[in-house]
Scaffold this motif. Structure first.
Motif, PDB file in Angstrom:
ATOM      1  N   VAL A  64       0.820  -1.219   0.000  1.00  0.00           N
ATOM      2  CA  VAL A  64       0.000   0.000   0.000  1.00  0.00           C
ATOM      3  C   VAL A  64       0.852   1.266   0.000  1.00  0.00           C
ATOM      4  N   LEU A  65       2.000   1.235   0.692  1.00  0.00           N
ATOM      5  CA  LEU A  65       2.838   2.430   0.840  1.00  0.00           C
ATOM      6  C   LEU A  65       4.213   2.180   0.214  1.00  0.00           C
ATOM      7  N   PRO A  66       4.385   2.546  -1.040  1.00  0.00           N
ATOM      8  CA  PRO A  66       5.677   2.292  -1.711  1.00  0.00           C
ATOM      9  C   PRO A  66       6.864   2.920  -0.989  1.00  0.00           C
ATOM     10  N   ALA A 102       9.309  -2.037   5.444  1.00  0.00           N
ATOM     11  CA  ALA A 102       8.271  -3.043   5.682  1.00  0.00           C
ATOM     12  C   ALA A 102       8.753  -4.438   5.298  1.00  0.00           C
ATOM     13  N   LEU A 103       9.448  -4.564   4.171  1.00  0.00           N
ATOM     14  CA  LEU A 103       9.944  -5.880   3.759  1.00  0.00           C
ATOM     15  C   LEU A 103      11.042  -6.384   4.692  1.00  0.00           C
ATOM     16  N   LEU A 147      20.447  -5.471   6.120  1.00  0.00           N
ATOM     17  CA  LEU A 147      21.694  -5.722   5.403  1.00  0.00           C
ATOM     18  C   LEU A 147      21.443  -6.529   4.135  1.00  0.00           C
ATOM     19  N   LEU A 148      20.403  -7.363   4.152  1.00  0.00           N
ATOM     20  CA  LEU A 148      20.069  -8.165   2.979  1.00  0.00           C
ATOM     21  C   LEU A 148      19.346  -7.340   1.919  1.00  0.00           C
ATOM     22  N   LEU A 149      18.533  -6.385   2.360  1.00  0.00           N
ATOM     23  CA  LEU A 149      17.709  -5.613   1.437  1.00  0.00           C
ATOM     24  C   LEU A 149      18.364  -4.322   0.959  1.00  0.00           C
ATOM     25  N   ARG A 161      17.023   0.852  -3.779  1.00  0.00           N
ATOM     26  CA  ARG A 161      16.680   1.810  -4.837  1.00  0.00           C
ATOM     27  C   ARG A 161      15.572   1.294  -5.762  1.00  0.00           C
ATOM     28  N   TYR A 162      15.377  -0.021  -5.779  1.00  0.00           N
ATOM     29  CA  TYR A 162      14.352  -0.599  -6.659  1.00  0.00           C
ATOM     30  C   TYR A 162      13.027  -0.839  -5.953  1.00  0.00           C
ATOM     31  N   LEU A 163      13.002  -0.654  -4.654  1.00  0.00           N
ATOM     32  CA  LEU A 163      11.814  -0.994  -3.889  1.00  0.00           C
ATOM     33  C   LEU A 163      10.801   0.147  -3.813  1.00  0.00           C
TER      34      LEU A 163
END
Length: 277
Positions: free
Chosen positions: A222-224, A230-231, A267-269, A274-276
């Motif tokens: 819902v919120l880019p 959030a991820l 650290l993983l994300l 920049r693409y999220l």
């Protein structure tokens, strides 16, 4: 004294410690989580934050945690965990390190943006009140809730001060909830709860954590602008759930270290940030 009584049982065990356990026993886990999430919040919401800010936060958190465990080791010899015994055995080294860390934090604070510096300094009084209630007045304070609250404020403060958007506040509240779930997971492994809400959460941990992951997945959709945070929260929640598979074969100290390491999902994300958005 409590220190002398508890130093011996743990001496032979330290030589066989895994690096992850040493990271936890040195009280480096909470500072690492705080620094990583503070920088990740700022990067996610495009807030300029000097590298000295996460470093100052990490040092301040380490000072508080190390001092807290040293105090516990002096006064609660009958209910100590490995981290307290480790601090008691190496108390001189910890006191020396704290003596160097305090002026280092003060120097770093001077270089921070004024609003961030004031926000973090304002946390000192409630933190001191919390420490007094726990260590001097010997009150049963709901530690799990307090950890979630303080971590959420400290980590998100630079973003909350620079923005006036729902996403930042929602993510700050969600991160505080994740910290609380982390404490619940640790309390579950150690069979320790400081209040009824935590005891209830221990019994329903899987359901609560899964619901938390689903809620944050919805926020990501819902919120880019909040998608990165959030991820990361979703991934951390799922890792906390996965620890159930390891618990029967894992010691309490390693489980606590793993529970804290599960919060390092930014650290993983980070490479994908920049693409999220």
């Amino acid at each position: 004294m409590a220190t002398a009584a508890i130093a011996a049982p743990s001496t032979e065990r330290h030589a066989r410690r895994a690096p992850l356990e040493i990271w936890h026993l040195l009280s480096l886990d909470a500072p690492t989580v705080a620094a990583v999430w503070a920088a990740f919040f700022a990067a996610s919401f495009h807030v300029a934050l000097p590298w000295t800010a996460p470093l100052a936060l990490a040092l301040a958190v380490w000072i508080f945690y190390a001092a807290d465990r040293l105090s516990d080791a002096q006064h609660e010899a009958s209910s100590l965990e490995d981290r307290h015994r480790f601090h008691a055995q190496h108390s001189r080294g910890f006191f020396v390190a704290i003596g160097f860390a305090v002026p280092a934090v003060l120097v770093l604070l001077v270089e921070l943006p004024h609003t961030v510096r004031i926000a973090w300094l304002l946390l000192v009084l409630p933190l001191m009140s919390y420490a007094a209630a726990v260590h001097w007045l010997r009150l049963r304070v709901p530690k799990e809730w307090m950890v979630g609250l303080f971590f959420a404020i400290a980590v998100a403060a630079p973003c909350l001060l620079n923005k006036d958007h729902v996403a930042e506040w929602l993510c700050a509240a969600a991160f505080g909830t994740l910290c609380w779930l982390n404490c619940v997971r640790i309390a579950r492994a150690e069979s320790a709860a400081t209040d009824r809400a935590t005891a209830w959460a221990i019994d329903h941990f899987s359901g609560i954590t899964l619901a938390f992951a689903i809620a944050n997945a919805a926020i990501a959709l819902v919120l880019p602008q909040a998608r990165g945070v959030a991820l990361a929260l979703v991934a951390a929640a799922l890792l906390l759930l996965a620890l159930d598979l390891l618990e029967p074969r894992t010691s309490a100290v390693r489980m606590r270290a793993l529970a804290d390491a599960a919060l390092l999902t930014p650290l993983l994300l980070w490479p994908l940030l920049r693409y999220l958005a």
